[in-house]
Write a protein that holds these residues in place. Sequence first.
Motif, PDB file in Angstrom:
ATOM      1  N   LEU A  47       0.832  -1.209   0.000  1.00 10.43           N
ATOM      2  CA  LEU A  47       0.000   0.000   0.000  1.00 10.43           C
ATOM      3  C   LEU A  47       0.863   1.254   0.000  1.00 10.43           C
ATOM      4  O   LEU A  47       0.562   2.228  -0.687  1.00 10.43           O
ATOM      5  N   SER A  48       1.928   1.217   0.768  1.00 11.91           N
ATOM      6  CA  SER A  48       2.846   2.350   0.799  1.00 11.91           C
ATOM      7  C   SER A  48       3.405   2.633  -0.585  1.00 11.91           C
ATOM      8  O   SER A  48       3.507   3.795  -1.009  1.00 11.91           O
ATOM      9  N   GLU A  49       3.751   1.597  -1.314  1.00 16.11           N
ATOM     10  CA  GLU A  49       4.282   1.764  -2.675  1.00 16.11           C
ATOM     11  C   GLU A  49       3.231   2.364  -3.605  1.00 16.11           C
ATOM     12  O   GLU A  49       3.524   3.273  -4.379  1.00 16.11           O
ATOM     13  N   LEU A  50       1.999   1.849  -3.546  1.00 16.93           N
ATOM     14  CA  LEU A  50       0.954   2.369  -4.430  1.00 16.93           C
ATOM     15  C   LEU A  50       0.587   3.807  -4.100  1.00 16.93           C
ATOM     16  O   LEU A  50       0.385   4.627  -5.007  1.00 16.93           O
ATOM     17  N   VAL A  51       0.505   4.126  -2.823  1.00 16.66           N
ATOM     18  CA  VAL A  51       0.183   5.500  -2.429  1.00 16.66           C
ATOM     19  C   VAL A  51       1.320   6.441  -2.818  1.00 16.66           C
ATOM     20  O   VAL A  51       1.088   7.539  -3.317  1.00 16.66           O
ATOM     21  N   THR A  52       2.558   6.007  -2.627  1.00 15.12           N
ATOM     22  CA  THR A  52       3.700   6.830  -3.037  1.00 15.12           C
ATOM     23  C   THR A  52       3.639   7.106  -4.530  1.00 15.12           C
ATOM     24  O   THR A  52       3.822   8.251  -4.966  1.00 15.12           O
ATOM     25  N   ASN A  53       3.364   6.081  -5.336  1.00 17.34           N
ATOM     26  CA  ASN A  53       3.235   6.285  -6.784  1.00 17.34           C
ATOM     27  C   ASN A  53       2.155   7.307  -7.099  1.00 17.34           C
ATOM     28  O   ASN A  53       2.338   8.176  -7.946  1.00 17.34           O
ATOM     29  N   ALA A  54       1.012   7.205  -6.433  1.00 12.93           N
ATOM     30  CA  ALA A  54      -0.088   8.128  -6.692  1.00 12.93           C
ATOM     31  C   ALA A  54       0.320   9.561  -6.358  1.00 12.93           C
ATOM     32  O   ALA A  54       0.075  10.486  -7.141  1.00 12.93           O
ATOM     33  N   VAL A  55       0.975   9.751  -5.235  1.00  9.44           N
ATOM     34  CA  VAL A  55       1.371  11.095  -4.810  1.00  9.44           C
ATOM     35  C   VAL A  55       2.481  11.648  -5.704  1.00  9.44           C
ATOM     36  O   VAL A  55       2.447  12.811  -6.100  1.00  9.44           O
ATOM     37  N   VAL A  56       3.438  10.817  -6.073  1.00  8.86           N
ATOM     38  CA  VAL A  56       4.566  11.270  -6.900  1.00  8.86           C
ATOM     39  C   VAL A  56       4.123  11.591  -8.328  1.00  8.86           C
ATOM     40  O   VAL A  56       4.536  12.579  -8.908  1.00  8.86           O
ATOM     41  N   HIS A  57       3.263  10.748  -8.896  1.00 10.13           N
ATOM     42  CA  HIS A  57       2.895  10.906 -10.302  1.00 10.13           C
ATOM     43  C   HIS A  57       1.675  11.793 -10.527  1.00 10.13           C
ATOM     44  O   HIS A  57       1.324  12.079 -11.663  1.00 10.13           O
ATOM     45  N   VAL A  58       1.032  12.212  -9.440  1.00  6.82           N
ATOM     46  CA  VAL A  58      -0.062  13.182  -9.528  1.00  6.82           C
ATOM     47  C   VAL A  58       0.228  14.263  -8.490  1.00  6.82           C
ATOM     48  O   VAL A  58      -0.442  14.361  -7.468  1.00  6.82           O
ATOM     49  N   PRO A  59       1.280  15.064  -8.735  1.00  3.63           N
ATOM     50  CA  PRO A  59       1.710  16.048  -7.740  1.00  3.63           C
ATOM     51  C   PRO A  59       0.607  17.038  -7.383  1.00  3.63           C
ATOM     52  O   PRO A  59      -0.209  17.412  -8.217  1.00  3.63           O
ATOM     53  N   GLY A  60       0.625  17.426  -6.113  1.00  2.00           N
ATOM     54  CA  GLY A  60      -0.307  18.435  -5.638  1.00  2.00           C
ATOM     55  C   GLY A  60      -1.713  17.933  -5.381  1.00  2.00           C
ATOM     56  O   GLY A  60      -2.594  18.726  -5.076  1.00  2.00           O
ATOM     57  N   THR A  61      -1.943  16.630  -5.484  1.00  2.00           N
ATOM     58  CA  THR A  61      -3.303  16.133  -5.279  1.00  2.00           C
ATOM     59  C   THR A  61      -3.392  15.004  -4.263  1.00  2.00           C
ATOM     60  O   THR A  61      -4.172  14.072  -4.443  1.00  2.00           O
TER      61      THR A  61
END
Length: 131
Positions: A47-61
């Motif tokens: 989950l940490s990996e998936l959430v990190t990907n979401a935050v990194v690849h959709v900055p500011g959201t």
Amino acid sequence: MPPRPSPSPGRGAAARAPPPAAARRFSRALLAEWGLHELADDAALLLSELVTNAVVHVPGTPQGVQLVLSRGEGHLVAQVTDPGGYLPRCGEAGPDSENGRGMWLVEQIAAQWGHHASGNGKTVWFTLRLP
């Protein structure tokens, strides 16, 4: 195409805007409540990996990231939805690279994983077999 997991009424829980540390805490607490301590480390890591990907690849959201955990037939199902269109892929990280191994870990540890379009972006999911 793998099945599209969805939460089951009364057998799932959701969290909004989970940064990676909050996603780990949320998953560990919920799995403890469900008596699934054996899955806590793997679920928290993935989950940490998936959430990190979401935050990194959709900055500011980060507020647009949603995490759902549910139990299906013999599996724990984890879903991370974000408003972005970047699809995850397993890549090869160099030996000195500090990132680029997250989806490889998901592929190695999860029973299944995948992604699909959602109403406001995409959902990336994985399953872990229940003990």
